[in-house]
Scaffold this motif. Sequence first.
Motif, mmCIF file in Angstrom:
data_model
loop_
_atom_site.group_PDB
_atom_site.id
_atom_site.type_symbol
_atom_site.label_atom_id
_atom_site.label_comp_id
_atom_site.label_asym_id
_atom_site.label_seq_id
_atom_site.Cartn_x
_atom_site.Cartn_y
_atom_site.Cartn_z
ATOM 1 N N LYS A 69 0.827 -1.200 0.000
ATOM 2 C CA LYS A 69 0.000 0.000 0.000
ATOM 3 C C LYS A 69 0.865 1.256 0.000
ATOM 4 N N GLU A 70 1.932 1.259 0.819
ATOM 5 C CA GLU A 70 2.810 2.428 0.875
ATOM 6 C C GLU A 70 3.602 2.598 -0.423
ATOM 7 N N ARG A 74 3.553 5.905 -2.780
ATOM 8 C CA ARG A 74 4.819 6.502 -3.217
ATOM 9 C C ARG A 74 4.827 6.729 -4.726
ATOM 10 N N TYR A 75 4.428 5.722 -5.472
ATOM 11 C CA TYR A 75 4.463 5.845 -6.924
ATOM 12 C C TYR A 75 3.271 6.626 -7.472
ATOM 13 N N THR A 76 2.166 6.628 -6.739
ATOM 14 C CA THR A 76 1.033 7.451 -7.167
ATOM 15 C C THR A 76 1.424 8.921 -7.164
ATOM 16 N N VAL A 100 0.124 12.225 -17.326
ATOM 17 C CA VAL A 100 -0.096 11.213 -16.291
ATOM 18 C C VAL A 100 -0.244 9.830 -16.917
ATOM 19 N N ILE A 101 -1.044 9.741 -17.969
ATOM 20 C CA ILE A 101 -1.267 8.451 -18.620
ATOM 21 C C ILE A 101 0.030 7.925 -19.237
ATOM 22 N N GLN A 106 4.595 4.207 -19.088
ATOM 23 C CA GLN A 106 6.044 4.010 -18.974
ATOM 24 C C GLN A 106 6.378 3.203 -17.730
ATOM 25 N N TYR A 107 5.692 3.508 -16.627
ATOM 26 C CA TYR A 107 5.935 2.767 -15.384
ATOM 27 C C TYR A 107 5.602 1.289 -15.578
ATOM 28 N N THR A 108 4.501 1.016 -16.271
ATOM 29 C CA THR A 108 4.107 -0.369 -16.517
ATOM 30 C C THR A 108 5.157 -1.085 -17.356
#
Length: 212
Positions: A69-70, A74-76, A100-101, A106-108
């Motif tokens: 959850k943390e 953090r990444y949100t 944002v999208i 990119q994160y995915t």
Amino acid sequence: MQDKKTVQENRSMKRDKKAKIISIQDAMCMLIETKGYENVTIRDIAEAGGVSIGLIYKYFPGGKFDILKEISYRYTDELLMTNKSENIDFNDFPGYIRNVIKNMQQYTRDNISLSKALIIAALLGGEIVEEIKNLDFKNEYYKSVSEFFCSFNGVEVGDKDPLEVLIDWGIAVKGIIQCDLIYSLSLIKSEESLTDLMVDISLKIWGYQNIS
């Protein structure tokens, strides 16, 4: 009044705490990728992170889902750029949403093994699903994020609860990204087309009206 030595010691303790928390979170991510969420134990995390089991429970009383959850919080903050609001144009909601999208896509891509492992854990209906069901999406963190979205000019949710709008938006966008990750949406011509689709959906969900 604290003396200079005491102030320096306090700062050092804060840095050390932050470093240990990040070490625990990084160990959790690595283990999820290699073992799967349900197979990871607190002992595994302690060994991989170079910390004690007691320290993990000190920082994360709820165990491994608390850690997850943390990590999400953090990444949100990074993905939504809520921690860099001074660099955001609040008169350009479409531009913000597009960034944002793209950050989420990119994160995915950068964390594809972790993303797939978490999706598989959710699809299998294991303990992670039960934890998510019990998660309070109406806490102060998500409330502040929904208020952040509503601070953009042109965003108008009317009498809807901004928190509910935030949850609906997150489900819609993450659902599309996850489906693309697993199934590679063949009907979408390109990643840019997929981004355009998610931007359009996002603007509708947030009731955006171009006021320029």
